[in-house]
Design a protein around this motif. Structure first.
Motif, PDB file in Angstrom:
ATOM      1  N   ASP A 222       0.657  -1.293   0.042  1.00  0.00           N
ATOM      2  CA  ASP A 222      -0.059   0.131  -0.028  1.00  0.00           C
ATOM      3  C   ASP A 222       0.926   1.116   0.031  1.00  0.00           C
ATOM      4  OD1 ASP A 222      -2.065  -1.667   0.155  1.00  0.00           O
ATOM      5  OD2 ASP A 222      -2.209  -1.701   2.326  1.00  0.00           O
ATOM      6  N   GLY A 223       1.626   1.156  -0.690  1.00  0.00           N
ATOM      7  CA  GLY A 223       2.785   2.535  -0.997  1.00  0.00           C
ATOM      8  C   GLY A 223       3.624   2.556   0.360  1.00  0.00           C
ATOM      9  N   GLU A 224       3.744   1.771   1.422  1.00  0.00           N
ATOM     10  CA  GLU A 224       4.533   1.959   2.410  1.00  0.00           C
ATOM     11  C   GLU A 224       5.389   0.927   2.711  1.00  0.00           C
ATOM     12  OE1 GLU A 224       2.491   2.769   6.230  1.00  0.00           O
ATOM     13  OE2 GLU A 224       1.051   4.052   5.168  1.00  0.00           O
ATOM     14  N   GLU A 225       6.641   1.079   3.255  1.00  0.00           N
ATOM     15  CA  GLU A 225       7.799   0.080   3.786  1.00  0.00           C
ATOM     16  C   GLU A 225       7.148  -0.626   4.950  1.00  0.00           C
ATOM     17  OE1 GLU A 225      12.242  -0.237   3.039  1.00  0.00           O
ATOM     18  OE2 GLU A 225      11.812   0.619   4.865  1.00  0.00           O
ATOM     19  N   ARG A 226       7.207  -1.792   4.929  1.00  0.00           N
ATOM     20  CA  ARG A 226       6.747  -2.814   6.052  1.00  0.00           C
ATOM     21  C   ARG A 226       8.178  -3.532   6.642  1.00  0.00           C
ATOM     22  NH1 ARG A 226       1.028  -3.044   6.024  1.00  0.00           N
ATOM     23  NH2 ARG A 226       0.346  -1.305   4.992  1.00  0.00           N
ATOM     24  N   VAL A 227       8.387  -3.707   7.717  1.00  0.00           N
ATOM     25  CA  VAL A 227       9.306  -4.333   8.166  1.00  0.00           C
ATOM     26  C   VAL A 227       8.819  -5.539   9.395  1.00  0.00           C
ATOM     27  CG1 VAL A 227      11.445  -4.249   9.547  1.00  0.00           C
ATOM     28  CG2 VAL A 227      10.877  -2.313   8.109  1.00  0.00           C
ATOM     29  N   LEU A 228       9.245  -6.870   9.120  1.00  0.00           N
ATOM     30  CA  LEU A 228       9.069  -7.775  10.153  1.00  0.00           C
ATOM     31  C   LEU A 228      10.396  -8.395  10.465  1.00  0.00           C
ATOM     32  CD1 LEU A 228       6.692  -9.900  11.119  1.00  0.00           C
ATOM     33  CD2 LEU A 228       7.492 -11.217   9.242  1.00  0.00           C
ATOM     34  N   ARG A 229      10.482  -8.523  11.815  1.00  0.00           N
ATOM     35  CA  ARG A 229      11.705  -9.298  12.490  1.00  0.00           C
ATOM     36  C   ARG A 229      11.168 -10.457  12.780  1.00  0.00           C
ATOM     37  NH1 ARG A 229      14.849  -4.981  15.544  1.00  0.00           N
ATOM     38  NH2 ARG A 229      14.453  -3.247  14.728  1.00  0.00           N
ATOM     39  N   THR A 230      12.131 -11.493  12.122  1.00  0.00           N
ATOM     40  CA  THR A 230      11.622 -13.002  12.542  1.00  0.00           C
ATOM     41  C   THR A 230      13.176 -13.898  12.608  1.00  0.00           C
ATOM     42  OG1 THR A 230      10.611 -14.730  11.541  1.00  0.00           O
ATOM     43  CG2 THR A 230      11.421 -13.047   9.959  1.00  0.00           C
ATOM     44  N   VAL A 248       6.729 -10.202  -4.511  1.00  0.00           N
ATOM     45  CA  VAL A 248       6.413  -9.333  -3.544  1.00  0.00           C
ATOM     46  C   VAL A 248       7.329  -7.905  -3.798  1.00  0.00           C
ATOM     47  CG1 VAL A 248       6.763  -8.990  -0.896  1.00  0.00           C
ATOM     48  CG2 VAL A 248       6.347 -11.223  -1.807  1.00  0.00           C
ATOM     49  N   PRO A 249       6.648  -6.988  -3.710  1.00  0.00           N
ATOM     50  CA  PRO A 249       7.134  -5.612  -4.279  1.00  0.00           C
ATOM     51  C   PRO A 249       8.108  -5.313  -3.140  1.00  0.00           C
ATOM     52  CG  PRO A 249       4.663  -5.416  -4.055  1.00  0.00           C
ATOM     53  CD  PRO A 249       5.006  -6.871  -3.790  1.00  0.00           C
ATOM     54  N   GLY A 250       9.584  -4.911  -3.613  1.00  0.00           N
ATOM     55  CA  GLY A 250      10.438  -4.358  -2.883  1.00  0.00           C
ATOM     56  C   GLY A 250      11.173  -5.390  -1.747  1.00  0.00           C
ATOM     57  N   LEU A 251      10.886  -6.570  -1.934  1.00  0.00           N
ATOM     58  CA  LEU A 251      11.270  -7.577  -0.990  1.00  0.00           C
ATOM     59  C   LEU A 251      12.689  -7.739  -0.668  1.00  0.00           C
ATOM     60  CD1 LEU A 251      10.304 -10.143   1.016  1.00  0.00           C
ATOM     61  CD2 LEU A 251      10.547 -11.540  -0.810  1.00  0.00           C
ATOM     62  N   GLU A 252      13.104  -7.499   0.668  1.00  0.00           N
ATOM     63  CA  GLU A 252      14.345  -7.650   0.898  1.00  0.00           C
ATOM     64  C   GLU A 252      14.619  -8.442   2.321  1.00  0.00           C
ATOM     65  OE1 GLU A 252      16.251  -3.931   0.961  1.00  0.00           O
ATOM     66  OE2 GLU A 252      17.213  -4.344   2.713  1.00  0.00           O
ATOM     67  N   VAL A 253      15.506  -9.388   2.269  1.00  0.00           N
ATOM     68  CA  VAL A 253      15.635 -10.135   3.517  1.00  0.00           C
ATOM     69  C   VAL A 253      17.134  -9.888   3.792  1.00  0.00           C
ATOM     70  CG1 VAL A 253      15.919 -12.576   4.401  1.00  0.00           C
ATOM     71  CG2 VAL A 253      14.118 -11.906   3.049  1.00  0.00           C
ATOM     72  N   ARG A 254      17.367  -9.526   5.286  1.00  0.00           N
ATOM     73  CA  ARG A 254      18.714  -9.291   5.685  1.00  0.00           C
ATOM     74  C   ARG A 254      18.795  -9.861   6.918  1.00  0.00           C
ATOM     75  NH1 ARG A 254      21.058  -5.304   8.436  1.00  0.00           N
ATOM     76  NH2 ARG A 254      23.144  -5.255   7.932  1.00  0.00           N
ATOM     77  N   ARG A 255      19.872 -10.746   6.961  1.00  0.00           N
ATOM     78  CA  ARG A 255      20.531 -11.364   8.223  1.00  0.00           C
ATOM     79  C   ARG A 255      21.607 -10.425   9.038  1.00  0.00           C
ATOM     80  NH1 ARG A 255      19.590 -17.212   9.108  1.00  0.00           N
ATOM     81  NH2 ARG A 255      21.362 -17.019  10.520  1.00  0.00           N
ATOM     82  N   PRO A 256      21.485 -10.195  10.081  1.00  0.00           N
ATOM     83  CA  PRO A 256      22.442  -9.396  10.665  1.00  0.00           C
ATOM     84  C   PRO A 256      23.703 -10.240  10.761  1.00  0.00           C
ATOM     85  CG  PRO A 256      21.030 -10.169  12.283  1.00  0.00           C
ATOM     86  CD  PRO A 256      20.434 -10.619  11.025  1.00  0.00           C
ATOM     87  N   SER A 257      24.771  -9.276  10.529  1.00  0.00           N
ATOM     88  CA  SER A 257      26.021 -10.241  10.767  1.00  0.00           C
ATOM     89  C   SER A 257      26.401 -10.590  12.171  1.00  0.00           C
ATOM     90  CB  SER A 257      27.212  -8.968  10.299  1.00  0.00           C
ATOM     91  OG  SER A 257      27.336  -8.132  11.290  1.00  0.00           O
TER      92      SER A 257
END
Ligand SMILES: Nc1ncnc2c1ncn2[C@@H]1O[C@H](COP(=O)(O)OP(=O)(O)OP(=O)(O)O)[C@@H](O)[C@H]1O
Length: 270
Positions: A222-230, A248-257
């Motif tokens: 809906d035009g907004e960036e969403r963030v899920l911590r999992t 999924v629009p703009g999908l990005e998965v980032r594992r912390p170092s």
């Protein structure tokens, strides 16, 4: 352990094996130096049980002390002595000291043998400190923040040296550090000390598994960036894919170092 009314170590339970390189990792003030000073017999504890090489450090004898090598954060004495002279002098207190010239060669300090201690660079000084720590052929070597102020090459060389001391000479090594990468690279096992308690203890792989914090999954909806911590990012991505019924629009998965996870661990618990 208490300093006056302030408790600085709580429930610290460590079991270090012979021949092991063990790192105590933690931020400033976590209690690393206090812990090793208790083990070295330099500081009396207010509670708890300690056994180092078969003895309680508080009641230890000179024979026991001769089995320890100690490299403190900084030695300020002996600036006028020559490097070789200081090694030979300290070695004379032991029954079977190492040969000063062989030691200087092993530490890459042959060219500095006649140089005054006050004229050595920081890295050379630190290597001489280690030479002084092992001149009496210790069974157990304590290194308190040994690579502070080293450049990357000096640090690599130092790591090689410590690895060799454990592998070739069978010396048990207990070192303290602020640096996760150093502990990971050098130590067989590491305990992370946070605010006087052991938060995690284990091999590099066990540490990584225990410390690793949640991943961030981001997407646009809906035009907004969403963030899920999992902890299970692939499942989250799969569920999003199903919900969007396609990409999924703009999908990005980032594992912390590991470094980021460690910083968040010490930040959370501090
Ligand atoms: N002699 C002392 N008297 C009172 N408090 C002390 C004393 N020595 C250390 N402390 C306190 O005990 C806590 C642990 O200190 P310690 O020096 O063991 O930490 P550390 O993990 O080695 O820190 P650093 O990485 O800065 O060397 C700190 O809060 C410190 O202020």
């Amino acid at each position: 352990m208490k300093y006056g009314a302030t408790e600085v170590l709580r429930g610290v339970d460590l079991d270090i094996r012979r021949g092991e390189i063990f790192a105590l990792l933690g931020p400033n003030g976590a209690g690393k130096t206090t812990t090793i000073e208790i083990l070295e017999g330099f500081r009396n504890r207010s509670a708890g049980e300690v056994n180092v090489l078969g003895a309680d450090p508080e009641r230890a004898t000179e024979t026991w002390r001769a089995k320890l090598g100690i490299v403190l954060q900084s030695w300020r004495d002996h600036p006028r002595w020559g490097a070789r002279e200081l090694l030979a002098h300290l070695g004379s207190f032991y029954d079977d000291p190492r040969d000063p010239d062989e030691l200087l060669a092993a530490l890459g300090l042959t060219a500095q043998a006649g140089q005054r201690v006050s004229r050595l660079s920081g890295g050379q000084r630190r290597r001489l400190d280690v030479a002084l720590g092992i001149v009496g052929r210790p069974e157990l070597l304590f290194l308190d923040e040994p690579t502070t102020g080293f450049d990357p090459e000096a640090r690599r060389e130092f790591h090689r040296l410590v690895g060799k001391l454990a592998a070739d000479d069978g010396i048990t090594i207990l070192l303290t550090t602020h640096d996760l990468a150093e502990a990971e690279k050098l130590a067989h096992r590491t305990a992370i000390l946070v605010a006087g308690e052991i938060a995690v203890c284990g091999t590099p792989a066990e540490l990584a598994a225990a410390v690793r914090s949640e991943s961030h999954v981001r997407w646009v909806e809906d035009g907004e960036e969403r963030v899920l911590r999992t902890a299970d990012p692939s499942r989250a991505a799969w569920e999003l894919h199903r919900r969007f019924d396609g990409p999924v629009p703009g999908l990005e998965v980032r594992r912390p170092s590991l470094e980021e996870s460690y910083l968040s661990l010490i930040g959370r618990a501090a």
